[in-house]
Design a protein around this motif. Structure first.
Motif, PDB file in Angstrom:
ATOM      1  N   GLU A  62       0.912  -1.353   0.003  1.00  0.00           N
ATOM      2  CA  GLU A  62      -0.033  -0.158  -0.040  1.00  0.00           C
ATOM      3  C   GLU A  62       1.002   1.208   0.023  1.00  0.00           C
ATOM      4  OE1 GLU A  62      -4.162   1.293   2.085  1.00  0.00           O
ATOM      5  OE2 GLU A  62      -3.167  -0.437   2.859  1.00  0.00           O
ATOM      6  N   LYS A  63       2.017   1.242   0.844  1.00  0.00           N
ATOM      7  CA  LYS A  63       2.966   2.423   0.712  1.00  0.00           C
ATOM      8  C   LYS A  63       3.300   2.434  -0.365  1.00  0.00           C
ATOM      9  CE  LYS A  63       2.995   3.655   4.996  1.00  0.00           C
ATOM     10  NZ  LYS A  63       2.599   5.081   5.447  1.00  0.00           N
ATOM     11  N   VAL A  64       3.947   1.445  -1.115  1.00  0.00           N
ATOM     12  CA  VAL A  64       4.412   1.639  -2.559  1.00  0.00           C
ATOM     13  C   VAL A  64       3.661   2.093  -3.638  1.00  0.00           C
ATOM     14  CG1 VAL A  64       5.698   0.285  -4.284  1.00  0.00           C
ATOM     15  CG2 VAL A  64       6.286  -0.245  -2.099  1.00  0.00           C
ATOM     16  N   ARG A  65       2.373   1.423  -3.632  1.00  0.00           N
ATOM     17  CA  ARG A  65       1.223   1.902  -4.400  1.00  0.00           C
ATOM     18  C   ARG A  65       1.004   3.337  -4.488  1.00  0.00           C
ATOM     19  NH1 ARG A  65      -4.543  -0.367  -3.147  1.00  0.00           N
ATOM     20  NH2 ARG A  65      -4.274   1.601  -1.750  1.00  0.00           N
ATOM     21  N   ASP A  66       0.880   3.654  -3.032  1.00  0.00           N
ATOM     22  CA  ASP A  66       0.138   5.090  -2.806  1.00  0.00           C
ATOM     23  C   ASP A  66       1.361   6.117  -3.257  1.00  0.00           C
ATOM     24  OD1 ASP A  66      -2.429   4.123  -2.482  1.00  0.00           O
ATOM     25  OD2 ASP A  66      -1.902   4.229  -0.199  1.00  0.00           O
ATOM     26  N   ARG A  88      -0.663   7.601 -10.964  1.00  0.00           N
ATOM     27  CA  ARG A  88      -2.231   7.466 -11.219  1.00  0.00           C
ATOM     28  C   ARG A  88      -2.453   8.030 -12.469  1.00  0.00           C
ATOM     29  NH1 ARG A  88      -6.163   7.175  -7.225  1.00  0.00           N
ATOM     30  NH2 ARG A  88      -4.631   7.020  -5.316  1.00  0.00           N
ATOM     31  N   ARG A  89      -3.403   7.279 -12.935  1.00  0.00           N
ATOM     32  CA  ARG A  89      -4.001   7.866 -14.240  1.00  0.00           C
ATOM     33  C   ARG A  89      -5.051   8.721 -13.937  1.00  0.00           C
ATOM     34  NH1 ARG A  89      -3.877   2.369 -16.134  1.00  0.00           N
ATOM     35  NH2 ARG A  89      -2.023   1.928 -17.359  1.00  0.00           N
ATOM     36  N   ALA A  90      -5.638   9.141 -14.830  1.00  0.00           N
ATOM     37  CA  ALA A  90      -6.787  10.501 -14.736  1.00  0.00           C
ATOM     38  C   ALA A  90      -8.214   9.660 -14.355  1.00  0.00           C
ATOM     39  CB  ALA A  90      -7.122  11.115 -16.045  1.00  0.00           C
ATOM     40  N   ASP A  91      -8.180   8.258 -14.644  1.00  0.00           N
ATOM     41  CA  ASP A  91      -9.434   7.579 -14.148  1.00  0.00           C
ATOM     42  C   ASP A  91      -9.341   7.012 -12.927  1.00  0.00           C
ATOM     43  OD1 ASP A  91      -7.612   5.762 -14.822  1.00  0.00           O
ATOM     44  OD2 ASP A  91      -8.891   4.865 -16.407  1.00  0.00           O
ATOM     45  N   GLY A  92      -8.187   7.041 -12.120  1.00  0.00           N
ATOM     46  CA  GLY A  92      -7.947   6.636 -10.762  1.00  0.00           C
ATOM     47  C   GLY A  92      -6.963   5.340 -10.758  1.00  0.00           C
ATOM     48  N   GLN A 103       3.477  -1.739 -13.193  1.00  0.00           N
ATOM     49  CA  GLN A 103       3.941  -1.210 -11.717  1.00  0.00           C
ATOM     50  C   GLN A 103       3.289  -2.110 -10.491  1.00  0.00           C
ATOM     51  OE1 GLN A 103       2.979   2.997 -11.393  1.00  0.00           O
ATOM     52  NE2 GLN A 103       4.458   3.504 -12.887  1.00  0.00           N
ATOM     53  N   ALA A 104       2.252  -2.487 -10.760  1.00  0.00           N
ATOM     54  CA  ALA A 104       1.414  -3.435  -9.669  1.00  0.00           C
ATOM     55  C   ALA A 104       2.232  -4.588  -9.810  1.00  0.00           C
ATOM     56  CB  ALA A 104       0.006  -3.412  -9.914  1.00  0.00           C
TER      57      ALA A 104
END
Length: 332
Positions: free
Chosen positions: A112-116, A121-125, A131-132
């Motif tokens: 969660e830390k790495v992801r956030d 982040r794309r425009a649609d979220g 990357q995931a």
């Protein structure tokens, strides 16, 4: 006037509430609770899967090399209950829970830390899948490396019932005894026996579980317009359980065999560690398994592996998302 002074006085005495719900330590605790619940519910399938993966390998006993008779999923489970007792289906569950107190808490918080903070982040979220994938593999490997000693103890405890039925002397009676014996025999390094196949397995399993769940859930919400609710969590976890089993089963077979193999009694070279009698390393185990039993031997126990990972993933993610919601923590 007096009421205002009382409010000021109260504000000076009572500190403002702390926003702990989204802190890393609180999420760590929640993930450990969810993982413990999932482990207790699905552990009998894990033990059955390990027994299936061990059977068929060329082993050593007093009479030399022999082959264990093959059993299927149902007969293995029924055999354990009939020959060893119902409670033996949970043999080794204590170190399994200890493992998740390290593994699940670490991987969830790190991912969660790495992801956030590092993912784009794309425009649609949504975020790029690659990357995931990289994030899931890295945090899965790191978390499993830290938790590997507990996994080693779990695998050896799972096989104790079978050893006794074969007339072999028991190696261990409890998780604490297993830890002490492993440490006395090989030191700290001995606690990480079978570490690399374990790390590889967890990297792939984490890719299938965490990365798949995160990516599929966000796809359902952004592209299909589904709500971030119970049914979306269930559908996403079903996908993650299947992918986890497909990616993780071969490494799981190698890991179980490396961790369970016997070792020579004494090392002739002072300061060196005991050597395995069946496999030199993970690659040797992989090649011998394919050569002696065929490629599909790497998928021994796939059905119980899938049947376990599916319910485990379902139980974990539903529990985790629900307790996050109840605790006021933002959705995963």
């Amino acid at each position: 006037m007096n009421s205002n002074r009382m409010v000021v006085a109260q504000r000076g005495v009572i500190p403002p509430p702390k926003h702990y719900a989204d802190s890393a330590w609180f999420k760590y605790i929640l993930s450990c609770c969810a993982a413990t619940t999932a482990e207790m519910v699905t552990y009998p399938l894990d033990l059955t899967k390990t027994r299936l993966q061990i059977q068929g390998e060329k082993g050593l006993n007093g009479n030399g090399i022999h082959h264990q008779p093959y059993r299927g999923l149902a007969s293995t489970g029924v055999g354990i209950i009939r020959e060893e007792g119902m409670l033996r289906l949970w043999q080794g569950v204590t170190p399994a829970v200890y493992r998740h107190l390290i593994y699940s808490g670490t991987r969830m918080v790190l991912y969660e830390k790495v992801r956030d903070h590092l993912f784009t982040r794309r425009a649609d979220g949504t975020r790029p899948v690659w990357q995931a994938i990289v994030g899931g593999i890295l945090v899965g490997g790191i978390a499993q490396f830290l938790a590997s000693p507990a996994d080693l103890i779990k695998v050896q405890m799972q096989m104790e019932g079978k050893r006794r039925l074969e007339g072999k002397p028991p190696r261990i009676h409890s998780a604490g005894e297993a830890f002490v014996k492993i440490y006395n025999a090989g030191g700290l390094r001995g606690l990480w026996k079978g570490c690399m196949p374990n790390v590889y397995r967890s990297a792939f399993v984490n890719l299938g579980d965490l990365t798949t769940y995160d990516s599929v859930k966000r796809y359902f919400v952004s592209s299909w317009g589904l709500s971030d609710n119970y049914w979306t969590h269930a559908l996403s976890s079903a996908c993650s359980g299947l992918v986890s089993a497909v990616l993780g089963c071969p490494a799981d077979v190698v890991k179980a065999r490396i961790m369970n193999q016997p070792t020579d009694i004494e090392s002739k070279i002072p300061g060196t560690h005991k050597r395995g009698l069946l496999y030199r390393n993970s690659l040797d185990c992989l090649m011998k398994t394919i050569h002696n039993e065929g490629f599909w031997a790497l998928y021994k126990g796939f059905i119980p592996c899938w049947l376990r990972m599916g319910p485990w993933s379902l139980t974990f993610w539903l529990t985790y998302e629900q307790i996050r919601n109840l605790s006021g923590t933002s959705a995963f």
